[in-house]
Design a protein around this motif. Sequence first.
Motif, PDB file in Angstrom:
ATOM      1  N   ALA A   1       0.858  -1.177   0.000  1.00  0.00           N
ATOM      2  CA  ALA A   1       0.000   0.000   0.000  1.00  0.00           C
ATOM      3  C   ALA A   1       0.899   1.233   0.000  1.00  0.00           C
ATOM      4  O   ALA A   1       1.719   1.407   0.904  1.00  0.00           O
TER       5      ALA A   1
ATOM      6  N   PHE B   1      -8.730  -0.473   5.092  1.00  0.00           N
ATOM      7  CA  PHE B   1      -8.225   0.896   5.061  1.00  0.00           C
ATOM      8  C   PHE B   1      -9.381   1.884   5.169  1.00  0.00           C
ATOM      9  O   PHE B   1     -10.458   1.665   4.597  1.00  0.00           O
TER      10      PHE B   1
ATOM     11  N   LEU C   1       0.983  -5.204   2.464  1.00  0.00           N
ATOM     12  CA  LEU C   1      -0.438  -5.559   2.485  1.00  0.00           C
ATOM     13  C   LEU C   1      -0.616  -6.962   3.047  1.00  0.00           C
ATOM     14  O   LEU C   1       0.186  -7.862   2.778  1.00  0.00           O
TER      15      LEU C   1
ATOM     16  N   ASP D   1      -6.823  -6.875   5.361  1.00  0.00           N
ATOM     17  CA  ASP D   1      -6.563  -5.522   5.831  1.00  0.00           C
ATOM     18  C   ASP D   1      -7.745  -4.629   5.450  1.00  0.00           C
ATOM     19  O   ASP D   1      -8.384  -4.827   4.407  1.00  0.00           O
TER      20      ASP D   1
ATOM     21  N   SER E   1      -5.514  -3.800  10.871  1.00  0.00           N
ATOM     22  CA  SER E   1      -4.873  -5.074  10.550  1.00  0.00           C
ATOM     23  C   SER E   1      -4.729  -5.891  11.825  1.00  0.00           C
ATOM     24  O   SER E   1      -4.223  -5.388  12.839  1.00  0.00           O
TER      25      SER E   1
ATOM     26  N   ARG F   1      -5.215   2.215   8.835  1.00  0.00           N
ATOM     27  CA  ARG F   1      -5.256   0.796   8.446  1.00  0.00           C
ATOM     28  C   ARG F   1      -5.636  -0.038   9.661  1.00  0.00           C
ATOM     29  O   ARG F   1      -5.039   0.098  10.736  1.00  0.00           O
TER      30      ARG F   1
END
Length: 570
Positions: free
Chosen positions: A120, A181, A175, A179, A134, A132
Amino acid sequence: MTGSLQIAFGLASETGRRPRNEDYAGVCLGSPGQRARRGIVAAVADGVGGAKGGRVAAELAVRTVIDGYYAQPETIGVQAAASRAVEAVNRWIVAQGRSDPALENMATTFAGVILLHRKAHVLHAGDSRVYRLSDGRLTRLTRDHTLSRPDYAHVLYRGLGIEESVRLDCSVHPLRLHDRFLLCSDGVHGTLGDGALAALLLRRESPEATARHIVAAALEAGSADNASAVVLDVVALPAADHAELASAAAALPLPDPPAVGEEMDGFRLTALLSQGRYSRLYRAHDLTAPGREGDGRPLVVKVPRPEVAAERTFRLAFVREAWVAARVRSPWVGEVVELPPGRQTRLYTVMPFYEGETLEQRLRRKPLTLAEGVEVAIALARAVSALHRAGIIHRDIKPDNVILQRGGGLKLIDLGVVRLPQVEEFPTADVPGTPSYMAPELFAGAAGDEASDQFALAVTLYRAFSGGGYPYGEIEPFTRPRFGRPVPLLRSRGDLPAWIDRILARALSVAPADRFGDVIEFAQELETALAHGRPVVVRRRPLYERNPLLFWKILSALLALTVLVLLARG
């Protein structure tokens, strides 16, 4: 698209208490070709409300940066291409803001994300943000370009249209699958803190629903500004390339193998399954999986034995196994479990644990029946064919690398010694292969191809039917064997039809050109013969084939007798 980057996205933008909406947001997936080469672009821009033309600046920034990025040469890289596009838009906004009274001093923030391959790329100027989510953790990937004094916290010192040359923050992040965003204007993050945003994102509703709920929550919390949000979910990732895997492998240490009972990177090693020439296999449980210890699926951890080969050999094997597993999806080929970035602290491979036994273990009890052997041949040929279609040569097909699953399935494993197209080869001392399964051309220095894999498959089936024998006898390492005629299966298995010997003999031909066109043709020949129940036709070999010396002795004696008779008559 199999093996490609795929996302789901949603966006929402509301005017709120302002007289007009000066935010603009967009997502561009591009064509399939653009997506593979240039990636997916998402952006949010917030036009400066205190000046004229804020909405114009915001929309132009998003649309023109996206178009400009795709128009740049692919060879200059993501950051350079995006920066050129942003600079071009910035110059136009500055020029228009100075020359057009209706757009006087117009400016905008810009926050963009370019998702390409497995990375990304974040681009940012102003106070719109990129987050983000994650592994359940929310991280802000941008820093606001506003004055630090509380009374001036809303004043931008960087953005598009503010200066002749825009200073763009750029960062790159790996990435991971799943994930999430979030790109948002300050009308969202100005009233919703990181905790509130994380809670909304963690609900894992559709991206569109999540974007709407985030904007609605910001307005309900008292936001007096326009509120915009873009949510991107990473649904599928392309396979890691060889260079990326090699770089990761080079950074991992190679210590001595651990002991049973130890914990390693969150895996508890519960039993030693096998110890091969190059590695040890442990049964393991992932202690980081949800639930109590042992509740997750059982795994196998494959750890190198550094005392038996060059370190470079193990790193090459690790890269090959990961590369193949990421590209080949077949119900007959063993998988490799991809670990999250940062978890792995040493060189090893993680695989699912397949309930069952190896074909070698099965043969120690009794050989396969005709129907069982043909079934194994078909499944194994499909596994090998899946590799061959991807340009991969296994190079170590043998019963030890074939798992017969408890439910009736089959897995071809040990992908660390494969031959890959245009990839660095193993050191000469560690070139893989088990001598008794190696085709004649490999002993002459050939690297291995589809035909040599077919030969190894045929030796594997021969052993499966014979209960452990080899068609050319067992070959010891570091010897140069001579290949004559394969020993007929009928000598040890009189219950098998003669066509088994005929079909196997062709796949076991010394000359590669005399073998089947591919492994699928080999398997289909076996399947067709079994289905049609071809009669057992045992051709008695002539004396010349069975005992050439005796044949010539008898012929010489007959000739001598003929000469004596002729002399007597004379």
